[in-house]
Write a protein that holds these residues in place. Sequence first.
Motif, PDB file in Angstrom:
ATOM      1  N   VAL A   1       0.855  -1.201   0.000  1.00 27.97           N
ATOM      2  CA  VAL A   1       0.000   0.000   0.000  1.00 27.97           C
ATOM      3  C   VAL A   1       0.883   1.241   0.000  1.00 27.97           C
ATOM      4  O   VAL A   1       0.622   2.203  -0.731  1.00 27.97           O
ATOM      5  CB  VAL A   1      -0.958  -0.002   1.213  1.00 27.97           C
ATOM      6  N   GLN A   2       1.954   1.200   0.777  1.00 32.69           N
ATOM      7  CA  GLN A   2       2.868   2.338   0.805  1.00 32.69           C
ATOM      8  C   GLN A   2       3.615   2.471  -0.515  1.00 32.69           C
ATOM      9  O   GLN A   2       3.910   3.581  -0.953  1.00 32.69           O
ATOM     10  CB  GLN A   2       3.836   2.194   1.976  1.00 32.69           C
ATOM     11  N   GLN A   3       3.904   1.350  -1.175  1.00 27.17           N
ATOM     12  CA  GLN A   3       4.531   1.415  -2.493  1.00 27.17           C
ATOM     13  C   GLN A   3       3.585   2.021  -3.518  1.00 27.17           C
ATOM     14  O   GLN A   3       4.018   2.781  -4.388  1.00 27.17           O
ATOM     15  CB  GLN A   3       4.956   0.016  -2.945  1.00 27.17           C
ATOM     16  N   MET A   4       2.300   1.688  -3.427  1.00 22.08           N
ATOM     17  CA  MET A   4       1.311   2.287  -4.332  1.00 22.08           C
ATOM     18  C   MET A   4       1.268   3.795  -4.139  1.00 22.08           C
ATOM     19  O   MET A   4       1.258   4.556  -5.108  1.00 22.08           O
ATOM     20  CB  MET A   4      -0.075   1.692  -4.078  1.00 22.08           C
TER      21      MET A   4
ATOM     22  N   LYS B   1     -12.541  13.794  -8.571  1.00 18.80           N
ATOM     23  CA  LYS B   1     -12.637  12.351  -8.294  1.00 18.80           C
ATOM     24  C   LYS B   1     -11.266  11.733  -8.071  1.00 18.80           C
ATOM     25  O   LYS B   1     -11.082  10.931  -7.160  1.00 18.80           O
ATOM     26  CB  LYS B   1     -13.343  11.633  -9.451  1.00 18.80           C
ATOM     27  N   VAL B   2     -10.313  12.113  -8.893  1.00 12.97           N
ATOM     28  CA  VAL B   2      -8.958  11.567  -8.751  1.00 12.97           C
ATOM     29  C   VAL B   2      -8.325  12.077  -7.462  1.00 12.97           C
ATOM     30  O   VAL B   2      -7.628  11.331  -6.759  1.00 12.97           O
ATOM     31  CB  VAL B   2      -8.097  11.927  -9.977  1.00 12.97           C
ATOM     32  N   ARG B   3      -8.558  13.334  -7.123  1.00 12.94           N
ATOM     33  CA  ARG B   3      -8.004  13.895  -5.888  1.00 12.94           C
ATOM     34  C   ARG B   3      -8.539  13.167  -4.668  1.00 12.94           C
ATOM     35  O   ARG B   3      -7.789  12.831  -3.749  1.00 12.94           O
ATOM     36  CB  ARG B   3      -8.324  15.390  -5.804  1.00 12.94           C
ATOM     37  N   ARG B   4      -9.831  12.868  -4.652  1.00 10.79           N
ATOM     38  CA  ARG B   4     -10.410  12.147  -3.511  1.00 10.79           C
ATOM     39  C   ARG B   4      -9.834  10.750  -3.391  1.00 10.79           C
ATOM     40  O   ARG B   4      -9.553  10.270  -2.297  1.00 10.79           O
ATOM     41  CB  ARG B   4     -11.928  12.089  -3.647  1.00 10.79           C
ATOM     42  N   LYS B   5      -9.647  10.080  -4.519  1.00  6.15           N
ATOM     43  CA  LYS B   5      -9.071   8.731  -4.483  1.00  6.15           C
ATOM     44  C   LYS B   5      -7.612   8.785  -4.042  1.00  6.15           C
ATOM     45  O   LYS B   5      -7.152   7.916  -3.307  1.00  6.15           O
ATOM     46  CB  LYS B   5      -9.218   8.059  -5.839  1.00  6.15           C
ATOM     47  N   ALA B   6      -6.888   9.810  -4.453  1.00  4.60           N
ATOM     48  CA  ALA B   6      -5.498   9.952  -4.026  1.00  4.60           C
ATOM     49  C   ALA B   6      -5.424  10.261  -2.530  1.00  4.60           C
ATOM     50  O   ALA B   6      -4.535   9.760  -1.834  1.00  4.60           O
ATOM     51  CB  ALA B   6      -4.811  11.047  -4.833  1.00  4.60           C
TER      52      ALA B   6
ATOM     53  N   GLU C   1      -8.578   0.065  -6.422  1.00  2.00           N
ATOM     54  CA  GLU C   1      -9.367   0.893  -7.337  1.00  2.00           C
ATOM     55  C   GLU C   1      -8.859   2.337  -7.345  1.00  2.00           C
ATOM     56  O   GLU C   1      -8.731   2.956  -8.408  1.00  2.00           O
ATOM     57  CB  GLU C   1     -10.834   0.861  -6.915  1.00  2.00           C
ATOM     58  N   ALA C   2      -8.551   2.874  -6.166  1.00  2.00           N
ATOM     59  CA  ALA C   2      -8.039   4.242  -6.074  1.00  2.00           C
ATOM     60  C   ALA C   2      -6.680   4.350  -6.765  1.00  2.00           C
ATOM     61  O   ALA C   2      -6.408   5.310  -7.483  1.00  2.00           O
ATOM     62  CB  ALA C   2      -7.924   4.655  -4.607  1.00  2.00           C
TER      63      ALA C   2
ATOM     64  N   VAL D   1      -3.260   6.216 -11.253  1.00  2.00           N
ATOM     65  CA  VAL D   1      -2.240   5.901 -12.253  1.00  2.00           C
ATOM     66  C   VAL D   1      -2.777   6.138 -13.657  1.00  2.00           C
ATOM     67  O   VAL D   1      -2.073   6.658 -14.526  1.00  2.00           O
ATOM     68  CB  VAL D   1      -1.738   4.452 -12.076  1.00  2.00           C
ATOM     69  N   ARG D   2      -4.030   5.786 -13.888  1.00  2.00           N
ATOM     70  CA  ARG D   2      -4.628   5.985 -15.212  1.00  2.00           C
ATOM     71  C   ARG D   2      -4.629   7.462 -15.583  1.00  2.00           C
ATOM     72  O   ARG D   2      -4.391   7.824 -16.734  1.00  2.00           O
ATOM     73  CB  ARG D   2      -6.050   5.432 -15.220  1.00  2.00           C
TER      74      ARG D   2
END
Length: 123
Positions: free
Chosen positions: A6-9, A42-47, A73-74, A79-80
């Motif tokens: 998770v920390q690597q992600m 949306k991307v900011r919330r997932k990040a 998923e986040a 990354v996408r």
Amino acid sequence: MSGVSVQQMAGRVAELMEARLRVRGRGLAEKLRRGGRLLPRKVRRKAEFLARSAEQAGVPRLQMQLDHERIAEAYDACVRYLKPLGASARRRALLLEMVTGFATGLFVTAVLVVALLLWRGFL
């Protein structure tokens, strides 16, 4: 999925933010604080969720509470959005930008010429 992955992600998303958005900082949380406004909502919330999960993954007791599917998923969404464009896509975007600028300038010039002719009474 372990706490390290998770920390690597989170680290990978932080690297992509630095490469793509040129946001400086130590970790993902700091980079989001400095340049989160550059990301879509949306991307900011997932990040932000990914950053919180990475912090929780550092605590062994909280690792059991992590939602690994939501983390994956986040990570995928971040990354996408942040993965760099290829060379051909970059060239195509540059060409499209140049053509759009040229067409806009031509249109504005034509409108001004017609307006001038109308004002002078030629049309």
